[in-house]
Design a protein around this motif. Structure first.
Motif: not given
Length: 137
Positions: A102-115
């Motif tokens: 996660p970088g600027s302006d966000v608190t988390d970043a991840r790959w999310v499966l459809p379910f």
């Protein structure tokens, strides 16, 4: 609210899908949609190409490098009470490098499966937009 911008802001969003169907999402660290999950992206700067804005925003928010592809679709987000009117052009992108963080302006970043989408607090209209863009959800 004098002095408030009275015209729409152009923004870009990145639709990155892994081979296993997982979607790249970020949790927003500021308004609009504070604390909610959405596609990486943001405002297009003056005299900046859309493709350059896409690469910059994704790198800033996720640490990943992307190659912009075709336009997936566009969405409008209008919040007159908060002073926001965004016209967001969402593009298919291919991840070409970088390390997810996660970088600027966000608190988390991840790959999310459809379910997994149903268990996350998504930004308003995101699920509908993804379906409009042809994702199998």
């Amino acid at each position: 609210m004098s002095g408030m911008r009275r015209y729409p802001v152009v923004a870009v969003g990145a639709l990155a899908v892994r081979d296993d169907g997982a979607l790249l999402l970020v949790r927003r660290g500021k308004a609009p949609a504070l604390g909610r999950w959405s596609l990486p992206g943001g405002r297009v700067e003056w005299a900046e190409l859309l493709s350059d804005a896409l690469r910059r925003e994704v790198a800033e928010e996720t640490g990943l490098e992307v190659a912009p592809g075709k336009l997936a679709g566009l969405v409008e987000r209008i919040h007159p009470d908060e002073g926001f009117h965004y016209v967001i052009l969402d593009y298919h992108v291919t991840v070409t490098g970088g390390t997810l963080r996660p970088g600027s302006d966000v608190t988390d970043a991840r790959w999310v499966l459809p379910f997994q989408l149903a268990s996350l607090e998504l930004s308003d209209g995101l699920l509908e937009a993804l379906r409009d863009f042809g994702l199998e959800l």
